[in-house]
Design a protein around this motif. Structure first.
Motif, short mmCIF file in Angstrom:
data_model
loop_
_atom_site.label_atom_id
_atom_site.label_comp_id
_atom_site.label_asym_id
_atom_site.label_seq_id
_atom_site.Cartn_x
_atom_site.Cartn_y
_atom_site.Cartn_z
N THR A 209 0.83 -1.21 0.00
CA THR A 209 0.00 0.00 0.00
C THR A 209 0.86 1.26 0.00
OG1 THR A 209 -1.75 -1.16 1.20
CG2 THR A 209 -1.80 1.25 1.25
N MET A 210 1.88 1.27 0.89
CA MET A 210 2.74 2.44 0.97
C MET A 210 3.53 2.64 -0.33
SD MET A 210 2.04 3.93 3.67
CE MET A 210 3.28 5.19 3.48
N SER A 211 3.91 1.53 -0.95
CA SER A 211 4.61 1.62 -2.22
C SER A 211 3.74 2.33 -3.25
CB SER A 211 4.98 0.24 -2.73
OG SER A 211 5.36 0.29 -4.07
N THR A 216 3.12 6.60 -6.69
CA THR A 216 2.18 7.33 -7.56
C THR A 216 2.53 8.81 -7.65
OG1 THR A 216 0.41 5.73 -7.20
CG2 THR A 216 -0.23 7.93 -7.90
N PRO A 217 2.68 9.54 -6.51
CA PRO A 217 3.08 10.95 -6.64
C PRO A 217 4.50 11.12 -7.19
CG PRO A 217 3.01 10.32 -4.33
CD PRO A 217 2.40 9.19 -5.10
N LEU A 218 5.39 10.15 -6.89
CA LEU A 218 6.74 10.24 -7.42
C LEU A 218 6.75 10.18 -8.94
CD1 LEU A 218 9.01 8.12 -5.03
CD2 LEU A 218 9.20 10.55 -5.54
N ASN A 219 5.78 9.46 -9.50
CA ASN A 219 5.68 9.36 -10.95
C ASN A 219 5.53 10.74 -11.58
OD1 ASN A 219 5.29 7.68 -13.42
ND2 ASN A 219 3.29 8.65 -13.42
N GLY A 250 16.31 9.46 -5.69
CA GLY A 250 16.92 8.89 -4.49
C GLY A 250 15.87 8.28 -3.58
N LEU A 251 14.74 8.99 -3.42
CA LEU A 251 13.64 8.47 -2.62
C LEU A 251 13.07 7.20 -3.24
CD1 LEU A 251 11.65 8.66 -0.30
CD2 LEU A 251 10.30 10.29 -1.65
N LEU A 252 12.95 7.19 -4.57
CA LEU A 252 12.46 6.00 -5.26
C LEU A 252 13.40 4.82 -5.05
CD1 LEU A 252 10.49 4.61 -7.19
CD2 LEU A 252 11.86 5.52 -9.10
N THR A 253 14.71 5.08 -5.12
CA THR A 253 15.70 4.01 -4.88
C THR A 253 15.55 3.44 -3.48
OG1 THR A 253 17.25 5.02 -6.43
CG2 THR A 253 18.17 3.48 -4.83
N PHE A 390 28.42 10.15 4.51
CA PHE A 390 28.03 9.80 3.16
C PHE A 390 26.55 9.48 3.00
CE2 PHE A 390 32.55 8.72 3.52
CZ PHE A 390 33.07 9.36 2.41
N GLY A 391 25.85 9.29 4.13
CA GLY A 391 24.42 8.99 4.06
C GLY A 391 24.17 7.56 3.61
N GLY A 392 22.90 7.28 3.29
CA GLY A 392 22.53 5.95 2.84
C GLY A 392 21.97 5.10 3.96
N THR A 393 21.29 4.01 3.55
CA THR A 393 20.64 3.13 4.53
C THR A 393 21.43 1.87 4.83
OG1 THR A 393 19.46 1.98 2.76
CG2 THR A 393 18.37 3.89 3.76
N GLY A 394 22.42 1.56 3.97
CA GLY A 394 23.14 0.32 4.16
C GLY A 394 22.40 -0.90 3.62
N LEU A 395 21.39 -0.68 2.77
CA LEU A 395 20.63 -1.81 2.20
C LEU A 395 21.25 -2.32 0.90
CD1 LEU A 395 16.92 -0.70 2.70
CD2 LEU A 395 18.12 -2.54 3.87
#
Length: 578
Positions: A209-211, A216-219, A250-253, A390-395
């Motif tokens: 759902t969150m995806s 949708t707005p990112l599109n 970046g948010l999409l990634t 450097f930021g990032g989530t480490g995923l």
């Protein structure tokens, strides 16, 4: 059983009992029984034997009370208490078994059973086996050892029967109690599994759902930013638009990484097997990452083995691209000066089977030996200061590791602090003869086609996406009709003919799948067979199957690249011409 009812069951005494509490209750019961049995012996010693033997009875009672108090006060020493109690009971077994006046009577056999219960329930399989063998050996040894104790006076029949009855009650209650604890916890485990399954499903539904709600707005954000960048904007506006588009991507990634790691952990991500041109794939990655490296003032080197040029292989190009993009992106991020390299070379060849090494190197900050053990774990980076700087989530590397393992390989790492890093892995890939990518190259060489003749119906309920698509169609000289739900699609299809419907999957009143199913049932073959492309922000593993099963022809994930949509429109234009 409902989860709420199940939760109530877990809270009952049998299901919620910890092993420590169970052991304490068991030995409180046994030791309390010892007090009662000591009282029987004391009564007999005073009234039948003038107090002879009363000391032994008092010691049994006092010792039992003291042990109960100590174990209640210091429950962590329960194991030592159990050992003491079991050894004392074994000593009692041998004392009775080798006594002239008693021998292997009912009480002795009951004591052996209590040793078994106490040792197995209280100390586990190892000590249970040891103490059971020692206690049970008494039933055999009395036939071979002639020594006998004296001094134990048997109880009169009526008191002995009471003594035996107390022992049987203790044995029965012990088994009933531990049976309840065992099966209660088994049921609790099943219930917990149900709850975990429900939680996992809820997590999946939430992420799906969150995806959809985020993608949708990112599109429209990414799409409109791309359109504005292509305008003749001044340098300052272009810089700001580049930042906007970069941040949105970046948010999409990040969203994609979180969804991918969830799929991988759940075992729901599957690799595709399709022919692809390795040359086209690597050239595309190289060009894209070269631009990113140059933005940071770095050199980018790309080398591909001559044996691989113009070769096509069977595999999953999108996931291979994801692995390489992640590795090169990390290399660029953690390299402040110097260069980043992508090297692809053939390690071995046997007919059409190739062992290909993919290697990404950099001259960046490097990774210590200790941190090399952690960098492939989710949400881990080399150090906390690395995350801050450097930021990032480490995923990224966690996803890389699991994807490479799904390819049947292993990601390897060589690095030293301050001396750069090298990630590499070897893939076994089967060459195929199909010349994939040739048609695409030919189409590109011919230039963009005029799409103005296409009759398109856009089914979309998000106003920002409608605005974005209108602006996009305007640039492509396309005049499209707009429907905001599936019902409107059906109404508009009755009055007009379309070459293509771009169908959003999630719409009010009637969603895209329901609308498609209704369209395929129309009596007019030309309308029922209209080409439908699904536009979806869903990340469900079954999305492709659902799209095909409801009658759609193709699909695009939101946010989509403009080139992807244009390629599909041009393909539809090409099919109309023939």
């Amino acid at each position: 059983m409902k989860i709420q009812q199940a939760a109530q069951y877990i809270n009952k005494w049998s299901g919620s009992e910890t092993l420590l509490n169970a052991q304490l209750k068991l030995f409180t019961l046994m030791l309390s029984a010892n007090v009662l049995k000591g009282g029987i012996y004391l009564y007999d010693a005073i009234y039948r034997h003038g107090g002879e033997g009363s000391g032994r009875a008092v010691r049994l009672m006092v010792t039992s009370v003291v042990i109960i108090f100590v174990l209640r006060k210091f429950p962590k020493i329960i194991q030592w208490g159990i050992h003491y109690a079991v050894l004392a009971t074994i000593a009692h077994v041998y004392y009775r078994a080798f006594n002239k006046s008693v021998g292997l009577d009912a009480v002795t056999m009951q004591a052996i059973i209590m040793v078994i219960i106490s040792a197995f329930y209280g100390l586990g399989k190892k000590w249970g086996t040891v103490y059971t063998l020692i206690a049970a050996a008494s039933t055999l040894l009395i036939h071979y050892i002639k020594f006998r104790f004296t001094g134990l006076i048997p109880l009169p029949q009526h008191l002995n029967d009471i003594y035996i009855a107390v022992n049987w009650v203790v044995i029965l209650i012990s088994h009933l109690y531990f049976h309840g604890v065992l099966y209660g916890n088994l049921k609790a485990s099943k219930i917990l599994s149900l709850q975990l399954a429900e939680a996992a499903q809820a997590k999946t539904n939430f992420l799906s759902t969150m995806s959809h709600e985020l993608r949708t707005p990112l599109n429209s954000v990414i799409g409109i930013a791309g359109l504005l960048i292509s305008d003749d904007a001044n340098s300052k506006q272009k810089e700001q638009l580049d930042v906007l588009k970069f941040s949105a991507e970046g948010l999409l990634t990040l969203i994609n990484d979180i969804l991918d790691i969830n799929k991988l952990d759940a075992g729901k991500l599957e690799l595709e097997s399709t022919p692809f041109s390795l040359t086209l794939l690597l050239n595309g990655i190289g060009r894209g990452m070269e631009f990113k490296a140059h933005e940071q003032g770095l050199k980018f080197k790309f080398f591909m083995d001559e044996k691989l040029k113009d070769k096509s292989f069977q595999g999953d190009p999108s996931r291979l691209s994801q692995v390489l993009y992640n590795l090169i992106g990390n290399a660029v991020k953690f390299t402040e000066q110097g260069e980043v390299s992508l090297i692809t070379e053939v390690m071995n060849q046997d007919g059409s089977n190739y062992i290909i090494r993919f290697k990404v190197t950099d001259t960046g900050i490097g990774i210590s030996e200790e941190q090399q053990k952690l960098v492939f774990d989710p949400f881990q980076q080399a150090t906390a200061s690395t995350t801050r700087k450097f930021g990032g989530t480490g995923l990224g590397l966690a996803i890389v590791k699991q994807l490479v393992e799904m390819f049947g390989s292993e990601i390897k790492l060589k690095s030293k602090i301050g001396d750069g890093t090298c990630f590499y892995f070897d893939l076994s890939m089967q060459q195929v003869e199909q010349k994939v990518g040739d048609e695409l190259s030919e189409t590109r060489d011919q230039g963009e086609k005029n799409l103005s003749s296409l009759r398109i119906l856009l089914a979309e309920d998000n106003m920002m996406n409608i605005y974005f698509m209108k602006q996009l169609f305007k640039r492509w000289n396309i005049s499209a009709d707009i429907a905001e739900n599936g019902t409107e699609v059906l109404e508009m299809l009755k009055d007009a003919d379309y070459d293509l419907i771009l169908m959003d999957m999630h719409m009010p009143v009637m969603d895209g799948m329901q609308a498609t199913e209704q369209i395929r049932k129309l009596a007019d073959p030309s309308k029922a067979g209209v080409h439908i492309i699904a536009l979806t922000a869903s990340v469900s593993d079954q999305i492709q199957k659902r799209v095909i099963s409801c009658g759609m022809n193709d699909y695009l994930h939101k946010p989509f690249q403009l080139d992807e949509l244009r390629a599909k429109l041009e393909a539809r234009l090409y099919s109309n011409a023939y």
